[in-house]
Design an enzyme around this catalytic site. Structure first.
Site, PDB file in Angstrom:
ATOM      1  N   LYS A  89      15.953 -13.941   2.424  1.00  0.00           N
ATOM      2  CA  LYS A  89      15.575 -13.290   3.673  1.00  0.00           C
ATOM      3  C   LYS A  89      16.396 -13.857   4.827  1.00  0.00           C
ATOM      4  CE  LYS A  89      11.268 -12.074   4.381  1.00  0.00           C
ATOM      5  NZ  LYS A  89       9.783 -12.126   4.545  1.00  0.00           N
ATOM      6  N   ILE A  90      17.073 -12.961   5.507  1.00  0.00           N
ATOM      7  CA  ILE A  90      17.861 -13.309   6.691  1.00  0.00           C
ATOM      8  C   ILE A  90      17.272 -12.557   7.883  1.00  0.00           C
ATOM      9  CG2 ILE A  90      20.136 -13.277   7.786  1.00  0.00           C
ATOM     10  CD1 ILE A  90      20.167 -15.026   5.346  1.00  0.00           C
TER      11      ILE A  90
END
Length: 236
Positions: A89-90
């Site tokens: 997750k960015i």
């Protein structure tokens, strides 16, 4: 109940993950730093490795912690190395409002599976999808629930986001920050690929298509039980 949409369980409690998996309807898992804080996670990598051992190959998303893009990149590679079913997750920006698009493009070109998070505008969706490599596998997490919290109907946004995600063959749209069971119905009706929901929402699946007259009676009985517990009297 047979939902076409993939339901992911959102949380950082491993016992809950196991319980949700046993329900037989969960197709994946998502976590985030806030949920880890609530669950009392003290060691990120230990938590991630234990979670991976319990989800039996189902997709699971782990978020980077850094606010600096260079360090984010290193964390992303470390998390991705934990398993083939890991999506990194960015966040769409860092805390200074600087876009993560360049990093997303770089990581995608290296074959890292990404879940781009905290998205709330169609412009962010378009930038994100355009940054993905053509054959990469990715998730675009649009926070429909938080959008609704502002008093804005999220359905038009999700409809446009779905059209945008369809431009890349292996990119899936995720309805994030769900608030109620009905969000699953809304997301499925639109054709959204994934919805992530907390165990507390998943526990309400037992009410799905429940007879409303029966529910009305149960509610009155609940009020009556609470009246007796209170011991109040309006007229002496």
């Amino acid at each position: 109940m047979n939902f076409k949409i993939d339901i992911y369980s959102d949380g950082a409690n491993i016992d809950d993950m196991v319980a949700m998996k046993k329900l037989g309807i969960v197709k994946g898992f998502t976590t985030n730093p806030t949920l880890m804080k609530k669950a009392g996670v003290s060691n990120y990598l230990s938590f991630a490795k234990e979670a991976l051992s319990k989800v039996d190959g189902l997709p699971i998303s782990f978020e980077v912690f850094a606010d600096d893009f260079d360090l984010m990149e290193k964390e992303a590679k470390k998390l991705a190395s934990l398993g083939k079913n890991v999506f990194v997750k960015i966040p769409i920006t860092n805390t200074r409002g600087e876009s993560s698009i360049q990093l997303i493009r770089k990581l995608s070109s290296q074959g890292i599976k990404l879940n781009v998070t905290a998205i709330m505008t169609i412009e962010q969706v378009e930038q994100t999808v355009n940054s993905f490599s053509e054959d990469s596998e990715n998730i675009v997490s649009v926070f429909a629930g938080r959008v609704a919290d502002t008093g804005v109907d999220p359905l038009p946004l999700m409809e446009k986001a779905l059209e945008t995600c369809r431009r890349k063959r292996r990119t899936k749209l995720l309805w994030a920050s769900s608030r109620e069971l009905y969000n699953i119905i809304q997301a499925e009706t639109l054709g959204v690929d994934i919805i992530t929901v907390t165990p507390s929402i998943l526990s309400k699946l037992s009410m799905y298509h429940k007879d409303l007259n029966e529910l009305s009676l149960e509610t009155v009985k609940m009020f009556n039980r609470d009246i007796k517990d209170l011991g109040f009297a309006i007229i002496d």
